[in-house]
Design a protein around this motif. Structure first.
Motif, mmCIF file in Angstrom:
data_model
loop_
_atom_site.group_PDB
_atom_site.id
_atom_site.type_symbol
_atom_site.label_atom_id
_atom_site.label_comp_id
_atom_site.label_asym_id
_atom_site.label_seq_id
_atom_site.Cartn_x
_atom_site.Cartn_y
_atom_site.Cartn_z
ATOM 1 N N ASN A 1 1.282 16.003 -10.208
ATOM 2 C CA ASN A 1 1.212 15.526 -8.824
ATOM 3 C C ASN A 1 2.459 14.758 -8.408
ATOM 4 O O ASN A 1 2.596 14.415 -7.241
ATOM 5 C CB ASN A 1 -0.020 14.642 -8.619
ATOM 6 C CG ASN A 1 -1.301 15.427 -8.641
ATOM 7 O OD1 ASN A 1 -1.306 16.622 -8.368
ATOM 8 N ND2 ASN A 1 -2.395 14.772 -8.954
ATOM 9 N N ALA B 1 0.779 10.469 -12.999
ATOM 10 C CA ALA B 1 0.461 11.484 -11.996
ATOM 11 C C ALA B 1 0.623 12.901 -12.519
ATOM 12 O O ALA B 1 0.118 13.845 -11.905
ATOM 13 C CB ALA B 1 1.339 11.295 -10.762
ATOM 14 N N TYR C 1 4.240 16.242 -5.457
ATOM 15 C CA TYR C 1 3.667 15.913 -4.154
ATOM 16 C C TYR C 1 4.005 14.486 -3.756
ATOM 17 O O TYR C 1 4.225 14.199 -2.578
ATOM 18 C CB TYR C 1 2.152 16.114 -4.166
ATOM 19 C CG TYR C 1 1.755 17.522 -4.518
ATOM 20 C CD1 TYR C 1 2.181 18.598 -3.750
ATOM 21 C CD2 TYR C 1 0.972 17.778 -5.633
ATOM 22 C CE1 TYR C 1 1.834 19.892 -4.083
ATOM 23 C CE2 TYR C 1 0.617 19.061 -5.974
ATOM 24 C CZ TYR C 1 1.050 20.113 -5.191
ATOM 25 O OH TYR C 1 0.705 21.385 -5.520
ATOM 26 N N TYR D 1 2.072 7.607 -3.524
ATOM 27 C CA TYR D 1 1.289 7.738 -4.754
ATOM 28 C C TYR D 1 -0.161 7.343 -4.512
ATOM 29 O O TYR D 1 -1.080 8.009 -5.005
ATOM 30 C CB TYR D 1 1.895 6.891 -5.870
ATOM 31 C CG TYR D 1 1.088 6.919 -7.134
ATOM 32 C CD1 TYR D 1 0.883 8.110 -7.816
ATOM 33 C CD2 TYR D 1 0.525 5.768 -7.646
ATOM 34 C CE1 TYR D 1 0.146 8.151 -8.978
ATOM 35 C CE2 TYR D 1 -0.222 5.795 -8.813
ATOM 36 C CZ TYR D 1 -0.413 6.981 -9.468
ATOM 37 O OH TYR D 1 -1.152 7.021 -10.613
ATOM 38 N N ILE E 1 -1.773 10.290 -2.601
ATOM 39 C CA ILE E 1 -2.008 11.446 -3.477
ATOM 40 C C ILE E 1 -3.098 11.142 -4.489
ATOM 41 O O ILE E 1 -3.943 11.997 -4.788
ATOM 42 C CB ILE E 1 -0.693 11.856 -4.181
ATOM 43 C CG1 ILE E 1 0.337 12.341 -3.177
ATOM 44 C CG2 ILE E 1 -0.951 12.906 -5.253
ATOM 45 C CD1 ILE E 1 -0.054 13.574 -2.406
ATOM 46 N N LEU E 2 -3.129 9.935 -5.008
ATOM 47 C CA LEU E 2 -4.167 9.558 -5.969
ATOM 48 C C LEU E 2 -5.540 9.599 -5.317
ATOM 49 O O LEU E 2 -6.497 10.102 -5.891
ATOM 50 C CB LEU E 2 -3.882 8.161 -6.527
ATOM 51 C CG LEU E 2 -4.802 7.664 -7.630
ATOM 52 C CD1 LEU E 2 -4.638 8.532 -8.861
ATOM 53 C CD2 LEU E 2 -4.486 6.229 -7.961
ATOM 54 N N ASN E 3 -5.644 9.102 -4.094
ATOM 55 C CA ASN E 3 -6.936 9.138 -3.394
ATOM 56 C C ASN E 3 -7.339 10.556 -3.035
ATOM 57 O O ASN E 3 -8.525 10.883 -3.068
ATOM 58 C CB ASN E 3 -6.897 8.263 -2.143
ATOM 59 C CG ASN E 3 -6.936 6.805 -2.475
ATOM 60 O OD1 ASN E 3 -7.541 6.403 -3.483
ATOM 61 N ND2 ASN E 3 -6.309 5.983 -1.674
ATOM 62 N N ILE E 4 -6.402 11.400 -2.681
ATOM 63 C CA ILE E 4 -6.724 12.788 -2.358
ATOM 64 C C ILE E 4 -7.204 13.528 -3.607
ATOM 65 O O ILE E 4 -8.159 14.316 -3.539
ATOM 66 C CB ILE E 4 -5.511 13.503 -1.737
ATOM 67 C CG1 ILE E 4 -5.269 12.973 -0.326
ATOM 68 C CG2 ILE E 4 -5.696 15.015 -1.722
ATOM 69 C CD1 ILE E 4 -3.998 13.491 0.309
ATOM 70 N N SER E 5 -6.580 13.253 -4.750
ATOM 71 C CA SER E 5 -6.986 13.951 -5.968
ATOM 72 C C SER E 5 -8.316 13.471 -6.496
ATOM 73 O O SER E 5 -8.992 14.189 -7.222
ATOM 74 C CB SER E 5 -5.903 13.795 -7.045
ATOM 75 O OG SER E 5 -5.786 12.444 -7.439
ATOM 76 N N ILE E 6 -8.740 12.269 -6.141
ATOM 77 C CA ILE E 6 -10.046 11.744 -6.588
ATOM 78 C C ILE E 6 -11.173 12.308 -5.729
ATOM 79 O O ILE E 6 -12.269 12.564 -6.222
ATOM 80 C CB ILE E 6 -10.043 10.207 -6.556
ATOM 81 C CG1 ILE E 6 -9.136 9.666 -7.657
ATOM 82 C CG2 ILE E 6 -11.445 9.655 -6.722
ATOM 83 C CD1 ILE E 6 -8.973 8.175 -7.645
#
Length: 120
Positions: free
Chosen positions: A75, A72, A78, A110, A113-118
């Motif tokens: 990130n 991450a 977050y 996680y 946050i991973l889906n939001i960053s994609i």
């Protein structure tokens, strides 16, 4: 049948290995700095919880944060904040003398946050 060889791409075998090693080195170098900073942040969180409350989060949670920190990068801050925000109401609703697992909240935060960053 077509065989992909390094000569077909304009590189000799030695150049291909050198490019691969360079790629691995750059990947590790770029992720190491952010991972070390993230781990330091997690350890500060660990010791702050110990000083303020006398209790600590488990070492399994520290390990999970560390593994996520490698992927991450920045990130992780977050992820930590979101996991604590999601964990706190559950911990308050339950009796405070019982332990509430933090690991599922870390994993869920996680994923969020991973889906939001994609997303664009």
């Amino acid at each position: 049948m077509i065989f992909l060889k390094s000569e077909c791409m304009g590189y000799s075998n030695g150049e291909t290995v050198g490019i691969f090693i360079s790629y691995i080195f750059n990947y590790l170098y770029s992720h190491t700095f952010s991972a070390v900073l993230s781990v330091l942040f997690v350890l500060i969180l660990f010791f702050t919880a110990r000083v303020l409350t006398g209790k600590t989060i488990g070492m399994g949670d520290i390990k999970l944060y560390t593994v996520i920190a490698v992927n991450a990068e920045t990130n992780i801050i977050y992820v930590i904040m979101l996991s604590m925000i999601m964990w706190l109401p559950v911990h308050i609703i339950k009796k405070s003398d019982t332990k509430t697992a933090l690991g599922p909240f870390i994993s869920l935060s996680y994923a969020v946050i991973l889906n939001i960053s994609i997303l664009p």
